[in-house]
Design a protein around this motif. Structure first.
Motif, PDB file in Angstrom:
ATOM      1  N   ASP A  16      -8.683   2.061  -4.328  1.00 11.25           N
ATOM      2  CA  ASP A  16      -9.941   1.925  -3.584  1.00 11.25           C
ATOM      3  C   ASP A  16     -10.073   0.550  -2.950  1.00 11.25           C
ATOM      4  O   ASP A  16     -10.448   0.418  -1.784  1.00 11.25           O
ATOM      5  CB  ASP A  16     -11.143   2.144  -4.527  1.00 11.25           C
ATOM      6  N   ARG A  70      -8.398   2.836   6.717  1.00 15.76           N
ATOM      7  CA  ARG A  70      -8.587   3.108   5.286  1.00 15.76           C
ATOM      8  C   ARG A  70      -8.039   4.477   4.924  1.00 15.76           C
ATOM      9  O   ARG A  70      -7.483   4.668   3.842  1.00 15.76           O
ATOM     10  CB  ARG A  70     -10.074   3.087   4.938  1.00 15.76           C
ATOM     11  N   LYS A  71      -8.239   5.447   5.821  1.00 14.84           N
ATOM     12  CA  LYS A  71      -7.794   6.818   5.539  1.00 14.84           C
ATOM     13  C   LYS A  71      -6.290   6.969   5.703  1.00 14.84           C
ATOM     14  O   LYS A  71      -5.695   7.891   5.144  1.00 14.84           O
ATOM     15  CB  LYS A  71      -8.496   7.800   6.488  1.00 14.84           C
ATOM     16  N   VAL A 106      -3.817   4.954   4.818  1.00 17.38           N
ATOM     17  CA  VAL A 106      -2.944   4.466   3.752  1.00 17.38           C
ATOM     18  C   VAL A 106      -3.209   5.214   2.455  1.00 17.38           C
ATOM     19  O   VAL A 106      -4.329   5.668   2.205  1.00 17.38           O
ATOM     20  CB  VAL A 106      -3.103   2.952   3.526  1.00 17.38           C
ATOM     21  N   THR A 107      -2.154   5.319   1.619  1.00 23.93           N
ATOM     22  CA  THR A 107      -2.294   5.982   0.321  1.00 23.93           C
ATOM     23  C   THR A 107      -1.799   5.041  -0.770  1.00 23.93           C
ATOM     24  O   THR A 107      -0.738   5.255  -1.369  1.00 23.93           O
ATOM     25  CB  THR A 107      -1.484   7.295   0.275  1.00 23.93           C
ATOM     26  N   VAL A 124       0.819  -1.216   0.000  1.00 25.78           N
ATOM     27  CA  VAL A 124       0.000   0.000   0.000  1.00 25.78           C
ATOM     28  C   VAL A 124       0.852   1.265   0.000  1.00 25.78           C
ATOM     29  O   VAL A 124       0.322   2.380   0.166  1.00 25.78           O
ATOM     30  CB  VAL A 124      -0.976   0.029   1.196  1.00 25.78           C
ATOM     31  N   ARG A 154      -7.708  -1.600  -2.314  1.00 26.08           N
ATOM     32  CA  ARG A 154      -6.661  -1.774  -1.289  1.00 26.08           C
ATOM     33  C   ARG A 154      -7.055  -1.093   0.014  1.00 26.08           C
ATOM     34  O   ARG A 154      -6.872  -1.640   1.100  1.00 26.08           O
ATOM     35  CB  ARG A 154      -5.334  -1.233  -1.795  1.00 26.08           C
ATOM     36  N   ARG A 155      -7.597   0.113  -0.102  1.00 23.59           N
ATOM     37  CA  ARG A 155      -8.017   0.832   1.115  1.00 23.59           C
ATOM     38  C   ARG A 155      -9.074   0.027   1.851  1.00 23.59           C
ATOM     39  O   ARG A 155      -9.016  -0.149   3.075  1.00 23.59           O
ATOM     40  CB  ARG A 155      -8.581   2.218   0.750  1.00 23.59           C
TER      41      ARG A 155
END
Lengths: 155, 289
Positions: free
Chosen positions: B268, B254-255, B257-258, B222, B270-271
């Motif tokens: 999306d 979820r928020k 990771v980029t 990620v 991956r998050r």
């Protein structure tokens, strides 16, 4: 680079570039074309041979690491008495279609049966997960390995 | 096959002693590329991505194969293969689980833990385990050996904090405090022979009433390197686990990771998977004993 290797019981002395692949040594230098190249990247398992008893992708093993090695290829399974039990099981159970994956499958299966006398279907599938087959859908491959294991236990 | 002819000319050194290997790495010119199990290097060369100036084959350095269980830590030699780790008694459970997900039988018989670390893929399957378990990497050069905490090991994409004359000797994983729970999950297109879309390892210590006293959430695939989730971890510390807390942790993860879109997956997806894996880890903890 000079190396001493034993292939299917026969000692050999070779002088080859250090990064030459075992796959090419077998097929080109030793004329043992039973081992196949499917991908050249260690993803398909068609080139599987036993290196000191362990299943490896021959496309990923360089000559420089082969000095003193014992290699078994599919040609080494057959003896004067004929096909070995695994090979016979595949013929009997119908575990072969085009045959291109078969040499690699047989050697990976041999490693499994040499270490696990009674593998479950799940264990067979997991051990053979690095050998891809485009023809059979794997059911008869698993059945063949299980049948060979059963025959061995019956002996 | 022009690439193959070029590779025929690459010189190969095979030192029998560690000091010889370190001297080779200390050369100012003609620095060789280290070869261990070959499962990454041989592929790079086959694809024409790399024609090394020279190869330093370290496979004769038997001292780097040792795996030792000490009272306070496990020491895994850089050359230990995944198969050896899987079959060695007393290995951390999540390290064994991770090793079993790498490639398949043939790769596990050859690939090494040191190689997985040195190769430094963002998707390396053992890397979240080493990050979650606070491993230390022992490296050496002609100047001596030193320990690098795994969390400081990467400085960027496939870039380590080793000097160019250093190599990995072993990986040291501390024995965890009693009651620590760990969990590993690799999500990929297949059950074997696959690079992950997301790969996760969690470690946590809870009080008897299910309050989080310590937690580490490590994720691969990620970011340019393996990462952990400090904000989500900070949120969870000293929180009693409840469905509400778990749902909030899922959202925060979820928020935090980029990820990117690539051939294997989308940012999306991956998050979403990162959040769900964190959620599942926490739910397992809440419902467990």
């Amino acid at each position: 680079m000079k190396i001493q290797i034993t292939v299917n019981g026969t000692p050999r002395e070779l002088d080859l570039p250090g990064l030459r692949r075992l796959l090419d040594v077998l097929r080109e230098d030793l004329g043992l074309t039973g081992t196949k190249e499917g991908c050249g990247e260690g993803e398909c398992g068609a080139c599987t041979v036993l290196l000191n008893g362990k299943a490896v992708n021959a496309c990923l093993v360089p000559v420089c690491q082969l000095d003193g090695a014992f290699i078994t290829t599919v040609e080494g399974l057959t003896s004067e008495e004929g096909l070995d039990q695994l090979q016979e099981a595949f013929v009997r159970e119908g575990g072969i279609q085009c045959g291109i994956c078969t040499p690699g499958i047989l050697l990976t299966a041999k490693e499994l049966l040499d270490t696990n006398k009674e593998p479950t279907p799940e264990e067979i599938r997991r051990h053979l997960a690095g050998n891809l087959c485009r023809c059979t859908g794997y059911s008869k491959i698993v059945a063949s390995v299980a049948a060979a294991a059963a025959r061995r236990r019956a002996r | 096959m022009n690439g193959m002819l070029l590779l025929d000319k690459v010189p190969v050194e095979r030192p029998a002693l560690l000091q010889e290997a370190l001297s080779a790495l200390a050369r100012v010119s003609n620095k060789p590329t280290i070869l261990a199990g070959g499962t990454d290097l041989m592929v790079s060369m086959e694809r024409g991505l790399l024609v090394p100036q020279g190869i330093l084959d370290i496979s004769r350095l038997d001292e780097l194969r040792k795996i030792e269980n000490l009272p306070d830590r496990v020491v895994v030699g850089a050359l230990a293969t995944y198969a050896e780790i899987i079959s060695h008694p007393g290995m951390p459970e999540v390290l064994v689980t991770a090793a079993r997900t790498i490639g398949a039988t043939q790769i596990q018989n050859r690939g090494t833990l040191g190689g997985n670390i040195a190769n430094g893929s963002p998707a390396g399957d053992t890397l979240p385990v080493l990050l979650a378990l606070d491993a230390q990497i022992e490296v050496a050069s002609v100047r001596g050996a030193r320990m690098i905490p795994f969390k400081n090991f990467y400085t960027g994409y496939r870039t380590t904090s080793m000097a160019d004359n250093e190599m990995i000797l072993d990986i040291q994983i501390p024995v965890l405090p009693d009651g620590t729970k760990t969990w590993f999950r690799k999500v990929g297109a297949r059950q074997a022979q696959t690079i992950s879309k997301v790969v996760f390892c969690g470690r946590a210590l809870l009080t008897p009433d299910k309050t989080v006293s310590d937690i580490r959430l490590a994720v691969g695939s990620v970011a340019p390197t393996v990462v952990h989730l400090p904000k989500t971890e900070a949120f969870l510390r000293n929180q009693p686990l409840s469905e509400k807390v778990i749902a909030e942790a899922n959202r925060k993860a979820r928020k935090e990771v980029t990820p990117i879109d690539d051939v294997r997956s989308t940012a999306d997806y991956r998050r979403m998977v990162v959040g769900n894996l964190v959620g599942r880890f926490l739910t397992n903890l809440q419902q467990g004993d």
